[in-house]
Design a protein around this motif. Structure first.
Motif, mmCIF file in Angstrom:
data_model
loop_
_atom_site.group_PDB
_atom_site.id
_atom_site.type_symbol
_atom_site.label_atom_id
_atom_site.label_comp_id
_atom_site.label_asym_id
_atom_site.label_seq_id
_atom_site.Cartn_x
_atom_site.Cartn_y
_atom_site.Cartn_z
ATOM 1 N N ASN A 178 -3.854 10.998 -7.867
ATOM 2 C CA ASN A 178 -2.782 10.938 -8.859
ATOM 3 C C ASN A 178 -1.840 12.127 -8.742
ATOM 4 N N ASN A 179 -2.409 13.291 -8.440
ATOM 5 C CA ASN A 179 -1.571 14.475 -8.264
ATOM 6 C C ASN A 179 -0.592 14.298 -7.115
ATOM 7 N N ILE A 180 -1.115 13.794 -5.997
ATOM 8 C CA ILE A 180 -0.243 13.597 -4.832
ATOM 9 C C ILE A 180 0.852 12.593 -5.155
ATOM 10 N N MET A 181 0.439 11.475 -5.814
ATOM 11 C CA MET A 181 1.429 10.466 -6.171
ATOM 12 C C MET A 181 2.515 11.074 -7.048
ATOM 13 N N ALA A 182 2.100 11.967 -7.967
ATOM 14 C CA ALA A 182 3.077 12.587 -8.861
ATOM 15 C C ALA A 182 3.988 13.536 -8.088
ATOM 16 N N LYS A 183 3.392 14.233 -7.105
ATOM 17 C CA LYS A 183 4.172 15.207 -6.343
ATOM 18 C C LYS A 183 5.338 14.530 -5.620
ATOM 19 N N TYR A 184 5.065 13.366 -5.011
ATOM 20 C CA TYR A 184 6.119 12.653 -4.301
ATOM 21 C C TYR A 184 6.903 11.711 -5.215
ATOM 22 N N GLY A 185 6.566 11.722 -6.492
ATOM 23 C CA GLY A 185 7.310 10.915 -7.447
ATOM 24 C C GLY A 185 6.968 9.446 -7.407
ATOM 25 N N PHE A 186 5.823 9.099 -6.804
ATOM 26 C CA PHE A 186 5.484 7.681 -6.671
ATOM 27 C C PHE A 186 4.990 7.059 -7.969
ATOM 28 N N ASP A 187 4.744 7.921 -8.989
ATOM 29 C CA ASP A 187 4.292 7.357 -10.257
ATOM 30 C C ASP A 187 5.471 6.866 -11.092
ATOM 31 N N GLY A 212 0.830 -1.207 0.000
ATOM 32 C CA GLY A 212 0.000 0.000 0.000
ATOM 33 C C GLY A 212 0.857 1.247 0.000
ATOM 34 N N ASP A 213 0.232 2.400 0.082
ATOM 35 C CA ASP A 213 0.986 3.642 0.178
ATOM 36 C C ASP A 213 0.372 4.513 1.251
ATOM 37 N N PRO A 214 1.112 5.534 1.708
ATOM 38 C CA PRO A 214 0.647 6.307 2.868
ATOM 39 C C PRO A 214 -0.649 7.069 2.618
ATOM 40 N N PHE A 215 -1.071 7.195 1.356
ATOM 41 C CA PHE A 215 -2.274 7.994 1.110
ATOM 42 C C PHE A 215 -3.518 7.135 0.946
ATOM 43 N N MET A 216 -3.313 5.825 0.967
ATOM 44 C CA MET A 216 -4.478 4.958 1.012
ATOM 45 C C MET A 216 -4.994 4.963 2.444
ATOM 46 N N GLY A 217 -6.197 4.449 2.622
ATOM 47 C CA GLY A 217 -6.613 4.327 4.010
ATOM 48 C C GLY A 217 -7.737 5.258 4.356
ATOM 49 N N GLU A 218 -7.561 5.956 5.486
ATOM 50 C CA GLU A 218 -8.658 6.655 6.154
ATOM 51 C C GLU A 218 -9.788 7.095 5.220
ATOM 52 N N LYS A 219 -9.545 8.156 4.432
ATOM 53 C CA LYS A 219 -10.638 8.592 3.573
ATOM 54 C C LYS A 219 -10.259 8.407 2.099
ATOM 55 N N LYS A 220 -11.251 8.041 1.319
ATOM 56 C CA LYS A 220 -11.004 7.853 -0.117
ATOM 57 C C LYS A 220 -10.792 9.215 -0.779
ATOM 58 N N LEU A 221 -9.662 9.347 -1.495
ATOM 59 C CA LEU A 221 -9.425 10.580 -2.221
ATOM 60 C C LEU A 221 -9.958 10.432 -3.633
ATOM 61 N N PRO A 222 -10.466 11.541 -4.218
ATOM 62 C CA PRO A 222 -10.847 11.478 -5.634
ATOM 63 C C PRO A 222 -9.626 11.116 -6.475
ATOM 64 N N PRO A 223 -9.806 10.300 -7.532
ATOM 65 C CA PRO A 223 -8.663 9.794 -8.295
ATOM 66 C C PRO A 223 -7.737 10.894 -8.799
ATOM 67 N N ALA A 224 -8.285 12.040 -9.215
ATOM 68 C CA ALA A 224 -7.446 13.106 -9.755
ATOM 69 C C ALA A 224 -6.484 13.625 -8.689
ATOM 70 N N ILE A 225 -7.020 13.885 -7.492
ATOM 71 C CA ILE A 225 -6.180 14.386 -6.407
ATOM 72 C C ILE A 225 -5.129 13.350 -6.027
#
Lengths: 326, 328
Positions: free
Chosen positions: A62-71, A47-60
């Motif tokens: 993906n943006n976060i994943m891109a920001k930390y370079g996880f993509d 998993g990753d640190p942004f999964m979990g508690e609340k579901k994020l909209p896919p666009a956001i």
């Protein structure tokens, strides 16, 4: 002929330089390996640190994943990470918005460092004093008392000692504040809790060495010359007896640093240890990685300095840089 | 007796000679008679021969403090097994009608914030601590003996490379690795034991290495090798059994550090998870309620300190017992 030919290295100097260079190489190798291992361990967590508690909209998301370079592919992430490390950039915290790890270390480290340095000084002074006194009154009452203190110091964990002190000295007697690190008096309890173990170790080490040294021939010579006890102890015995304490300085720093994780939590001190515990329970991976490397850096450097100090102080040590063993 | 008499006369003779050469020597022909040596029995072994093991055992047993510590350890071990059966409660049942009770006839060690019986939980903590200590020591033993045995026996290049690797592992603080491992895998008893075990063996390996290096040049190893014994047979059948003393001492001193590491992690919330009880979690729970219910910290704090104290003192006594320099 050219002037440089006249410059001559003494063999001892050359040995020392080579000794330091080898040790330095191992410091860098160790740090590199540790950085690599931490990186891949963090990647191995499912998993990753942004999964979990609340579901994020896919666009956001993906943006976060891109920001930390996880993509990016893992090897690319690794190269970026290593490149940033070379520039002493430990990345951005994932949980506290807009705070970099460097930023957190800058704010927290002074608190930890103040506490740690005081604890190291207290440990060395009290430990050596206790050991020397115990040895001079070998098999007497004071010796027994010092031995008891030493055994208790090794056996009572700091996270037991600290709350007990808080309860008796702060809550019951009201001598100190329960927590915090604002006035000089606030240092007493955390420093005591941190240095109990190193004091015990140093006292034991000093005592056994001192007993051995006091029975050696050159001390008998000094006695038969009619020197006073104070001069014998200060000039002749002490120097040789505390030499092995130097080797303990590296492990002691490790002890105090790991101990500070718990002590900072108990006394509510905003140091590296507190952030480390928080980062672990928040799963703030960049912060965990950054602080682990920071801790490791301090400890490995402390050990490196200890090795060099020992080689410089003790002429008997062989400078072929083969530590450990036997 | 007559022998002594003779030497005494000799000394007098020397003294006399140096002060006044010309004075008479006061010697009679009887002074030069041959001593009867038939009753001397110089070759007879007067003391029973004692093996290293028996000698060490006797010295430990004669050490009263060590025996008290051994007794404490046995008592704690026994209680960790039978303790849970001595009361009608169990470690995980909440009883919200009687929370934070001080020690009483019903709850011998009191209850915690959820009304769970502290007596039950203390002995469960004991069993967790002892299990962690035991298994961590076992992992240490296995890895340390194999790694250290190979390092010491083969020496040279092999030793150099393996020693470097061990040094690198040793220079990284154990608790950092343990914390990282626990973060990556889920916190559980297994993870903790594994993490403590795989980081803690370096010391043991170095002890074994030193011992093996000392022993490997002895004649019995040569004899075994010339009979065609393999390296692993020599290491495990000949060298390791002879190095058992220091190995056991190191093992005894490994246990308290493993117990400490487990409690440390549990205290930080990275160890044994609720409802299971560890001394570390119990101390942390009690600490947060310290101002109001100070008695709750007493029993877990007492027993973890007592266990570590007993292991440390007993380990020291063992080390002294195996140390030939301290022989009287």
């Amino acid at each position: 002929m050219a002037a440089w030919r006249k410059f001559k290295f003494y063999p001892e100097m050359m040995q020392m330089v080579r000794f330091i260079a080898t040790k330095l190489m191992y410091v860098l190798l160790t740090l590199f390996l540790l950085a690599t291992v931490t990186f891949f361990m963090m990647k191995a967590i499912p998993g990753d640190p942004f999964m979990g508690e609340k579901k994020l909209p896919p666009a956001i998301y993906n943006n976060i994943m891109a920001k930390y370079g996880f993509d990016q592919p893992v090897w690319k992430q690794y190269l970026t990470y290593m490149n940033n490390l070379l520039h002493f950039d430990l990345g951005e915290s994932m949980k506290s918005a807009n705070r970099t790890v460097n930023n957190i270390i800058q704010n927290a480290f002074p608190n930890s460092a103040k506490l740690g340095i005081v604890a190291i000084i207290v440990s060395v002074i009290v430990g050596i004093a206790l050991g020397v006194i115990a040895a001079l009154y070998h098999r007497g009452l004071i010796d027994a008392l010092a031995t008891i203190i030493a055994v208790l110091g090794v056996s009572i964990p700091s996270f037991v000692l600290a709350p007990l002190m808080q309860y008796f000295f702060a809550v019951k007697l009201g001598w100190f504040h329960v927590a915090g690190l604002k006035e000089p008096l606030d240092y007493v309890m955390p420093v005591l809790a941190l240095s109990a173990l190193p004091i015990a170790f140093i006292a034991r080490l000093t005592r056994s060495n001192m007993v051995e040294v006091m029975n050696s021939d050159y001390i008998k010579t000094a006695k038969s010359k009619g020197l006073s006890k104070a001069i014998i102890v200060n000039r002749h015995a002490l120097r040789n007896a505390i030499l092995p304490v130097v080797t303990y300085l590296g492990p002691m720093t490790a002890n105090i640093v790991t101990g500070s994780v718990v002590i900072e939590k108990i006394f509510g001190i905003a140091g590296i240890g507190k952030y480390f515990v928080e980062s672990v329970s928040n799963r703030d991976y960049t912060l965990i990685m950054g602080l682990t490397l920071f801790y490791a850096f301090i400890l490995i450097v402390a050990r490196f300095l200890t090795d060099i100090a020992y080689a410089a102080v003790d002429p008997r040590i062989k400078l072929n840089s083969r530590g450990g063993g036997s | 007796m007559s022998n002594l008499h003779l030497t005494k006369n000799h000394e007098e003779q020397h003294a006399a000679a140096s002060t006044d050469r010309h004075q008479h020597l006061n010697l009679k022909p009887e002074d030069f008679r041959k001593i009867d040596t038939s009753d001397l029995n110089a070759e007879v072994i007067s003391r029973e021969s004692v093996s290293v093991w028996r000698d060490a055992m006797e010295r430990v047993i004669s050490n009263k403090l060590a025996m008290i510590c051994l007794f404490i350890l046995i008592a704690i071990t026994v209680m960790s097994v039978i303790g849970p059966w001595l009361t009608p409660y169990d470690y995980q049942t909440n009883d919200l009608s009687s929370t934070n009770q001080p020690p009483s006839k019903e709850h011998w060690f009191g209850t915690d914030e959820l009304g769970r019986d502290m007596f039950e939980r203390t002995w469960m903590g004991a069993s967790i601590s002892l299990r962690v200590g035991l298994f961590a020591a076992l992992i240490d033993l296995v890895i340390g003996i194999i790694y250290g045995g190979i390092m010491g026996y083969f020496g040279g290049r092999v030793d150099e490379i393996m020693n470097r690797a061990a040094e690198i592992l040793y220079s990284i603080p154990t608790l950092l690795i343990v914390i990282l491992l626990v973060v990556v895998m889920q916190p559980s008893l297994f993870t903790i034991v594994l993490a403590i075990g795989i980081t803690g063996w370096v010391n043991m390996a170095w002890i074994v290495r030193g011992q093996v290096m000392q022993l490997k040049n002895q004649e019995y190893v040569l004899a075994s090798r010339s009979l065609g014994a393999s390296a692993s047979r020599i290491i495990f059948r000949h060298l390791i059994p002879n190095a058992m003393g220091p190995i056991i001492v190191t093992l005894t001193l490994t246990v308290p550090s493993a117990i400490f590491a487990e409690a440390f992690l549990s205290f930080l919330g990275l160890g044994v998870q609720s409802p299971a009880a560890s001394w570390g979690t119990m101390i942390e729970d009690a600490r947060s309620a310290m101002k109001v219910f100070p008695w709750r910290i007493f029993f877990p704090a007492l027993f973890i300190s007592l266990t570590m104290l007993a292991f440390n003192i007993f380990g020291d006594a063992l080390r002294d017992a195996f140390d030939p320099k301290l022989k009287r």
